[in-house]
Design an enzyme around this catalytic site. Structure first.
Site, PDB file in Angstrom:
ATOM      1  N   TYR B  16       0.874  -3.312  -0.975  1.00 59.13           N
ATOM      2  CA  TYR B  16       1.227  -2.214  -0.098  1.00 59.13           C
ATOM      3  C   TYR B  16       2.558  -1.608  -0.506  1.00 59.13           C
ATOM      4  O   TYR B  16       3.394  -2.266  -1.122  1.00 59.13           O
ATOM      5  CB  TYR B  16       1.320  -2.707   1.347  1.00 59.13           C
ATOM      6  CG  TYR B  16      -0.027  -2.834   2.005  1.00 59.13           C
ATOM      7  CD1 TYR B  16      -0.640  -1.718   2.572  1.00 59.13           C
ATOM      8  CD2 TYR B  16      -0.695  -4.049   2.036  1.00 59.13           C
ATOM      9  CE1 TYR B  16      -1.880  -1.826   3.163  1.00 59.13           C
ATOM     10  CE2 TYR B  16      -1.936  -4.166   2.627  1.00 59.13           C
ATOM     11  CZ  TYR B  16      -2.528  -3.057   3.190  1.00 59.13           C
ATOM     12  OH  TYR B  16      -3.758  -3.163   3.764  1.00 59.13           O
ATOM     13  N   CYS B  17       2.753  -0.380  -0.110  1.00 65.82           N
ATOM     14  CA  CYS B  17       4.019   0.279  -0.318  1.00 65.82           C
ATOM     15  C   CYS B  17       5.112  -0.515   0.408  1.00 65.82           C
ATOM     16  O   CYS B  17       4.856  -0.984   1.517  1.00 65.82           O
ATOM     17  CB  CYS B  17       3.957   1.708   0.238  1.00 65.82           C
ATOM     18  SG  CYS B  17       5.223   2.753  -0.428  1.00 65.82           S
TER      19      CYS B  17
END
Lengths: 381, 79
Positions: B16-17
């Protein structure tokens, strides 16, 4: 000590290494597993209190314990600095010259402040990521009577990603209490296109900043600092002048990791994200801030990693089946005001749900050093 | 895109970011002018964040491509 006991060697006496040793002791019998921890810290500092100590909101003396006192009976703690790690020959050499052989190696060497990555940093900036730095910042704030404060981080990654905003909210409270908030501009810089790493949490934090009159500069990646004229420059081409700069320093993994060929210049070790193994070595693991896993570098991360790994090792050594995998779980509680906090739970595959500020979470955070020293670090929770 | 060969490819699928963007910025800082950096990401946020950062930082966004189950974002370091 049984001669047939497997030798588990843990490198590092920070949160991850200490929890690992203590948890593994709980999960295993000394006749099966012999645990040795190598570390060089005289004192163990509860880093989350760093966001409160600069304001005198917390007595720093409650945030520090003698490192040696934190290991459970049956964990052999040795004050040694690691000089080199030879995974091919299952050997670690300490600065003293002594060699340590292992059956299993757990690398929990954490990371370090890489001041050299930002020339001028030490002359220009303050921070709150060590006890010494927090106390030095407290002294500076005691003499601060208004002006422009710039808060942020010099690079990505850093330990405890929410800490910069958590510090900022407490700074705002502190300035109000001292009656100098109106004379002070607060500027918050952040490397991403929002104010926090996690997209669905960022708007919540941004609104809190807006409500408190904190000026936000998104996508401000620090390129250089000019201490003589008190100016900060970004990669993106912006500049910010300041009277007081509070900047989380650049981070890297430990030099010994790079020098031992376990990582590139960043010093962070590639690790199997679901098994925590290093490369193809079934007997070498990496936990805590030393990894390059795409999750928070935080004690709460180490808590879940050590829970997984202690269970796994104890079962493997005894020949039991173990089918669980590590899922990247993290939990963190962060202060958002003088009486409120939020708690975030997330993992590799599950972003956090946005929580509301609550007094109970604030209480949880406020007492976390007690919880940490009496429970978490001891491996009993 | 076919004419532009990446100097470095970052496979950040599954994270994920800010993971993918962190990797991109790291590669940018370690790279040299003229490098073409490609990042693979299955994270929807990165599809927006990475191009925004590339443009704000004054570099060249070569393209954003939808692949089989992930995005490929390509930048050229021009400064």
């Amino acid at each position: 000590m049984s001669p047939s006991a497997k030798k588990v060697l843990i490198l590092g006496d920070g949160a991850a290494g200490t929890m690992m040793g203590n948890k593994l002791r709980f999960h295993s019998d000394p006749s099966d597993i012999q645990i040795t921890v190598l570390g060089n810290s005289e004192k163990h500092y509860f880093k989350p209190d760093g966001v409160s100590i600069p304001f005198g909101f917390k007595d720093y003396r409650n945030s520090v314990k003698p490192t040696r006192s934190l290991f459970n009976f049956g964990v052999n703690y040795v004050r040694e600095t690691v000089a080199s790690i030879d995974v091919k020959n299952s050997t670690v050499i300490a600065s003293s010259g002594k060699s340590y052989f292992y059956d299993y190696l757990i690398i929990a060497t954490g990371d370090r402040f890489a001041y050299e990555d930002l020339p001028g940093y030490e002359k220009a900036a303050s921070h709150f990521y060590s006890l010494e730095a927090s106390l030095a910042l407290r002294e500076k704030l005691n003499h601060f009577n208004g002006g422009k404060i710039v808060i942020g981080q010099a690079s990505i990654p850093i330990q405890c990603p929410p800490a910069p905003y958590e510090f900022t909210f407490q700074l705002e409270q502190y300035l109000n209490l001292r009656g100098i908030r109106k004379q002070t501009e607060l500027h918050y810089i952040y490397p991403l296109n929002r104010v926090f790493t996690i997209p669905n949490v960022a708007p919540f934090v941004e609104k809190l900043m807006d409500d408190k009159g904190i000026i936000i500069h998104k996508m401000f990646n620090v390129d250089s600092v000019e201490p003589e004229i008190r100016r900060l420059n970004s990669i993106e081409g912006e500049t910010l002048d300041y009277d007081l700069l509070v900047l989380v320093p650049p981070h890297r993994g430990q030099k010994v990791i790079t020098e031992s060929g376990l990582a590139d210049e960043s010093g962070y070790i590639d690790v199997d994200r679901n098994r925590l193994n290093y490369a193809d070595y079934d007997n070498v693991f990496v936990i805590g801030d030393a990894t390059n896993l795409p999750i928070s570098k935080a004690g709460a991360t180490a808590h879940f990693e050590t829970e997984y790994l202690a269970n796994r090792l104890a079962n493997e050594v005894n020949g039991n089946a173990f089918f669980e995998s590590y899922g990247g779980e993290v939990a963190c509680t962060t202060i958002t005001s003088g009486s409120r906090a939020i708690t975030l739970f997330f993992s590799y595959n599950k972003p956090p749900r946005v929580n509301y500020e609550s007094k109970s979470d604030y209480f949880l955070k406020w007492t976390s050093s007690d919880t940490y020293f009496t429970g978490m670090i001891r491996g009993i929770m | 895109m076919e004419d532009v060969k990446p100097t470095k490819v970052i496979d950040a699928r599954g994270s994920y970011c800010p993971g993918p963007l962190m990797e991109l910025i790291k590669a940018y800082k370690q790279g040299k002018v003229g490098d073409v950096i490609s990042v693979y990401s299955s994270d929807e946020g990165t599809r927006k964040d990475a191009p925004a950062w590339i443009q704000k930082s004054g570099n060249e966004l070569v393209g954003v491509y939808t692949r089989d189950g992930y995005y490929e974002i390509v930048m050229k370091k021009v400064k």
